[in-house]
Write a protein that holds these residues in place. Structure first.
Motif, short mmCIF file in Angstrom:
data_model
loop_
_atom_site.label_atom_id
_atom_site.label_comp_id
_atom_site.label_asym_id
_atom_site.label_seq_id
_atom_site.Cartn_x
_atom_site.Cartn_y
_atom_site.Cartn_z
N LYS A 87 -21.71 6.09 -24.42
CA LYS A 87 -22.81 6.17 -25.39
C LYS A 87 -22.99 4.89 -26.20
CE LYS A 87 -20.00 8.91 -28.65
NZ LYS A 87 -19.61 7.87 -29.60
N SER A 88 -21.93 4.09 -26.36
CA SER A 88 -22.09 2.85 -27.12
C SER A 88 -23.13 1.94 -26.47
CB SER A 88 -20.75 2.12 -27.24
OG SER A 88 -19.82 2.89 -27.96
N LEU A 89 -23.01 1.74 -25.16
CA LEU A 89 -24.00 0.93 -24.46
C LEU A 89 -25.34 1.63 -24.42
CD1 LEU A 89 -22.12 -0.67 -21.43
CD2 LEU A 89 -22.69 -1.66 -23.64
N ALA A 90 -25.33 2.97 -24.38
CA ALA A 90 -26.58 3.72 -24.31
C ALA A 90 -27.44 3.53 -25.55
CB ALA A 90 -26.30 5.21 -24.09
N TYR A 91 -26.83 3.23 -26.70
CA TYR A 91 -27.66 2.96 -27.87
C TYR A 91 -27.77 1.47 -28.17
CZ TYR A 91 -23.25 3.25 -30.72
OH TYR A 91 -22.00 3.09 -31.24
N LEU A 92 -26.76 0.68 -27.77
CA LEU A 92 -26.84 -0.76 -28.06
C LEU A 92 -27.91 -1.45 -27.23
CD1 LEU A 92 -23.08 -1.79 -28.40
CD2 LEU A 92 -24.77 -1.55 -30.23
N VAL A 93 -28.04 -1.07 -25.96
CA VAL A 93 -29.02 -1.74 -25.09
C VAL A 93 -30.45 -1.57 -25.61
CG1 VAL A 93 -30.07 -1.70 -22.80
CG2 VAL A 93 -27.58 -1.81 -23.03
N PRO A 94 -30.93 -0.33 -25.86
CA PRO A 94 -32.29 -0.22 -26.40
C PRO A 94 -32.43 -0.80 -27.80
CG PRO A 94 -31.22 1.94 -26.35
CD PRO A 94 -30.34 0.99 -25.58
N ALA A 95 -31.37 -0.76 -28.59
CA ALA A 95 -31.44 -1.34 -29.93
C ALA A 95 -31.64 -2.85 -29.86
CB ALA A 95 -30.17 -1.01 -30.70
N LEU A 96 -30.90 -3.52 -28.99
CA LEU A 96 -31.04 -4.96 -28.85
C LEU A 96 -32.38 -5.32 -28.21
CD1 LEU A 96 -27.42 -5.83 -27.68
CD2 LEU A 96 -28.43 -6.29 -29.91
N ALA A 97 -32.84 -4.48 -27.28
CA ALA A 97 -34.11 -4.75 -26.62
C ALA A 97 -35.28 -4.63 -27.59
CB ALA A 97 -34.31 -3.79 -25.45
N HIS A 98 -35.17 -3.74 -28.56
CA HIS A 98 -36.26 -3.52 -29.50
C HIS A 98 -36.53 -4.76 -30.35
CE1 HIS A 98 -39.04 -1.26 -31.94
NE2 HIS A 98 -38.37 -1.56 -33.04
N GLY A 99 -35.48 -5.47 -30.70
CA GLY A 99 -35.67 -6.74 -31.38
C GLY A 99 -35.52 -6.73 -32.88
N ASP A 100 -35.71 -5.59 -33.55
CA ASP A 100 -35.56 -5.52 -35.00
C ASP A 100 -34.09 -5.32 -35.36
OD1 ASP A 100 -38.27 -5.82 -35.80
OD2 ASP A 100 -38.66 -3.78 -35.11
N ARG A 101 -33.78 -5.55 -36.65
CA ARG A 101 -32.40 -5.38 -37.08
C ARG A 101 -31.97 -3.92 -36.98
NH1 ARG A 101 -32.23 -7.64 -42.06
NH2 ARG A 101 -31.22 -9.57 -41.43
N PRO A 129 -29.60 -13.35 -20.41
CA PRO A 129 -30.54 -13.90 -19.42
C PRO A 129 -31.86 -13.14 -19.33
CG PRO A 129 -28.32 -13.68 -18.50
CD PRO A 129 -28.34 -12.93 -19.79
N VAL A 130 -31.83 -11.85 -19.64
CA VAL A 130 -33.04 -11.03 -19.53
C VAL A 130 -33.86 -11.10 -20.81
CG1 VAL A 130 -33.94 -8.74 -18.99
CG2 VAL A 130 -31.75 -9.48 -18.01
N LEU A 131 -33.18 -10.98 -21.96
CA LEU A 131 -33.90 -10.98 -23.24
C LEU A 131 -34.32 -12.39 -23.67
CD1 LEU A 131 -31.73 -8.49 -25.35
CD2 LEU A 131 -33.88 -8.02 -24.18
N ARG A 132 -33.63 -13.41 -23.12
CA ARG A 132 -33.87 -14.80 -23.50
C ARG A 132 -33.62 -15.05 -24.99
NH1 ARG A 132 -38.51 -14.05 -20.18
NH2 ARG A 132 -39.98 -14.42 -21.89
#
Length: 713
Positions: A87-101, A129-132
């Motif tokens: 679950k840690s990656l399950a929430y970290l990935v969309p959180a980082l992709a969203h871009g806001d703090r 590499p994906v998010l740049r």
């Protein structure tokens, strides 16, 4: 029982590696690019999980997509994700992709470390590499968790009203306290963080208190000569620049409820270990009036406040001391007149002292500003607590507590909120999306109880599945928070990996800790399992009784909570297959021992709260007065959450096998038994004592060797 081949472990179960220093953040990409990445969650999750050598789970993908949808739709999400989901990656990935703090709040130090030292560094590297862009992250705790350089170099608080004690005097050549303070002073010149949790080995609370300050005691960065180097201030500055801030539930409570902003502004809040949130917020909102606290305030204010005001506070302290020496513990529906007078006297004298602390000067003190600040903090705390006690709000519960059952220490008055759900509803869910996640949120097969306790009422709930026409939303200011609930399951096959055994033949437990038939049953189960037992007891007295008696009857080593540090006990338990570990509350939730060292988890009884627990009984009565079922809403929910957590200690990896044994027949015979069983993992259920012994013996014989556990640090 069938021994299925073990699938590859998820990223969350991989061994930790040291975190590398984060690179400077790159310029943020345009908003259009952020929105584009939000629709590529499966691809991003795959990249993150693959980078750490894992395999994404169906539940992990569902959770990640649900988190992304909640953020994009400005909704709140309550999501149950079983052990091993990742679950840690399950929430970290969309959180980082969203871009806001984003702020991530956890209940335990272990998960905070996992996020900052392992999950975040790996996820950031994988997504770069994906998010740049390379998001930065930081950990932030309350000020008292950081060493104070002013205290380390100038001195510690005096209890004699004579300013600050020189460190040389505290750190004398003899005594453990002196040794610890000397080590802390040396550490102050070496550490980069000043974070207490980075100190190995640790020191006692008393030693740490000599070199730390609360937010009220702090001089402030602009007034303190060590302000530019302050560890706490540096941590706050790092948090202001970070894209992901990892903190704890207690600091979140202060930020959200007490109106004292300590966290940077953020668009997304993720609360992990959310089953602990209500307890942690309640703890942060609880105040206590002790005799010791009043006496300390008197001593600290003695040289800097008006003598008449200090004398009045001293007299009030003596009066309160006399009353609390003989006070009987229990809930206080209304402060007795004599006790109300004593509390009011402390309040009034505190107010006078606070006023005069700004008027009296004493140039003879080595550091007058620091002494004045610590005195002000102590007296203001007294004033705030007495004001709250005298208010006798219907939203608070007041009780007398005696921590020393022998009566050697005076009792104290405590006050706590009747419920924190209203506070959370009003302060937690506005102007940001909130995701609450845990392995145990669905009690009795339903999210309703936990959701209500964290401030998410049923009228704001949306259907779990999106699609089709959704109900019209109330957009008014007083509208309930809009939320969804989701259970993504577990990658483990609980019916094939575990047995839930209820000792239906035993007599129901009473209040006495000695239950001869229960101990006979426990001894037989341990023998069949070949040791390998985690014993979860509803009280420390029951755990001690069981350990003492079974040590005489069995040849297996039995460790007991309290006889060593918790970390050392768990390490020894995990390193020896024959060893058993007995204990109480922290073991129900704080043990992670995958593998064959733990193949039998025993609960001595359903862990209902004590009938004389003032806070629980008041909450139960409040529900009943409102027309609800107080027993099920409070006592049963409390116990079900603990049992779900306790049962979760058994299966921690895909090849774990074992038995959860509940030595309380009420789980099988009482009407509420089904509610508890539905709250636990879906193990194969039996009350057949012979069957469970054969299964334990078979599991023991086929168990792989136990691997020794390395000692941290």
């Amino acid at each position: 029982m069938r021994n299925d081949s073990a699938p590859q472990l998820p990223a969350e179960d991989l061994p930790a590696e040291p975190a590398e220093p984060a690179e400077p953040a790159e310029p943020a990409e345009p908003a259009a690019f952020v929105a584009e990445t939000a629709g590529r969650i499966p691809e991003l999750l795959h990249a993150a999980v693959t980078a750490v050598g894992g395999v994404e789970r169906p539940g992990q993908i569902r959770m990640a997509e649900a988190v992304a949808e909640a953020v994009e739709s400005a909704e709140h999400l309550l999501v149950q994700a079983g052990t091993g989901t990742g679950k840690s990656l399950a929430y970290l990935v969309p959180a980082l992709a969203h871009g806001d703090r984003v702020v991530v709040a956890t209940a335990t130090l272990a998960l905070q470390r996992q996020l900052v030292e392992r999950d975040l560094p790996r996820t950031v590297d994988a997504l770069h590499p994906v998010l740049r862009r390379r998001p930065q992250f930081a950990m932030l705790k309350g000020r008292s968790n950081y060493l104070c350089l002013h205290r380390a170099h100038e001195g510690a608080p005096s209890e004699e009203g004579e300013g600050l004690i020189p460190l040389e005097e505290i750190a004398g050549p003899t005594g453990k306290l002196g040794e610890d303070v000397l080590r802390l002073r040396d550490w102050a010149d070496e550490t980069e963080t000043g974070d207490r949790d980075d100190l190995t080995p640790g020191v006692s609370d008393k030693a740490w208190a000599q070199l730390s300050v609360s937010s009220r005691e702090c001089l402030g960065a602009t007034r303190c000569p060590y302000g530019p180097e302050c560890f706490a201030e540096r941590a706050r500055e790092r948090a202001k620049l970070a894209d992901v801030v990892v903190t704890n539930h207690a600091l979140l409570a202060i930020d959200a409820i007490e109106g004292a902003p300590v966290l940077p502004e953020h668009e997304l809040l993720i609360i992990d270990e959310a089953h602990e949130l209500v307890n942690r917020v309640t703890g942060a909102a609880t105040a206590e009036l002790t005799v010791g606290a009043v006496n300390r305030a008197v001593k600290r204010a003695a040289r800097l406040a008006n003598e008449k005001a200090v004398d009045a506070l001293q007299a009030a302290a003596e009066s309160y001391h006399g009353l609390m020496e003989t006070a009987q513990p229990g809930k206080v529906d209304e402060l007795p007149e004599y006790l109300g007078y004593a509390v009011a006297a402390i309040r009034d004298a505190s107010r006078q002292v606070i006023t005069s602390l700004g008027e009296i000067r004493d140039k003879g003190l080595t550091d007058e500003d620091a002494v004045r600040k610590q005195a002000m903090a102590a007296v203001e705390s007294l004033h705030d607590t007495t004001e709250r006690l005298l208010e006798e709000s219907p939203y608070d519960v007041i009780w007398i507590e005696r921590s020393d059952r022998y009566g050697l220490v005076p009792a104290s008055l405590r006050v706590a909120p009747m419920s924190v759900s209203g506070l959370l509803r009003e302060n937690l869910y506005k102007e940001r999306s909130v995701v609450l996640t845990s392995a145990t949120l669905k009690l009795g097969g339903d999210f309703t109880g936990v959701a209500a306790s964290v401030g998410l009422p049923g009228e704001g709930r949306l259907p779990e599945q999106r699609g089709g026409a959704e109900p019209d939303r109330d957009l008014s200011e007083d509208a309930p928070p809009v939320w969804r609930a989701l259970d993504v399951g577990s990658p483990f096959s609980y019916p094939k990996q575990g047995i839930l055994y209820v000792a239906k033949h035993l007599p129901a437990p009473g209040r006495e800790p000695e239950r001869p038939q229960m101990l006979d049953e426990l001894a037989e189960l341990i023998g069949a399992a070949g040791g390998r037992t985690l014993g979860l007891f509803s009280s420390m007295r029951a755990a001690q009784t069981a350990a003492e008696q079974l040590r005489e009857r069995l040849d297996y080593p039995i460790l007991l909570q309290g006889e060593d540090t918790l970390g050392e006990l768990i390490r020894n338990f995990a390193s020896d297959a024959e060893t058993c570990l007995f204990g109480t509350l922290s073991l129900w939730q704080g043990v992670d021992v995958p593998g064959s060292a733990c193949q039998l988890v025993v609960m001595d009884r359903i862990p209902f709260p004590r009938p004389d627990d003032p806070l629980m009984s008041a909450r139960q009565k409040s529900v009943e007065e409102a027309g609800g079922n107080g027993f099920m809403a409070v006592a049963a929910t409390h116990a079900a959450l603990l049992m779900a957590q306790g049962a979760g200690r058994l299966v921690r990896a895909a090849d774990d096998r074992g038995v959860v044994a509940v030595l309380d027949p009420r789980l099988a015979t009482a009407r509420y038994g089904g509610f508890f069983r539905a709250s636990m993992p879906d193990f194969w259920y039996t009350t057949d004592r012979n069957q469970v012994r054969r299964s334990l013996a078979s599991i023991d014989q086929s168990a792989p060797p136990v691997r020794p556990v390395a000692k941290r640090g």
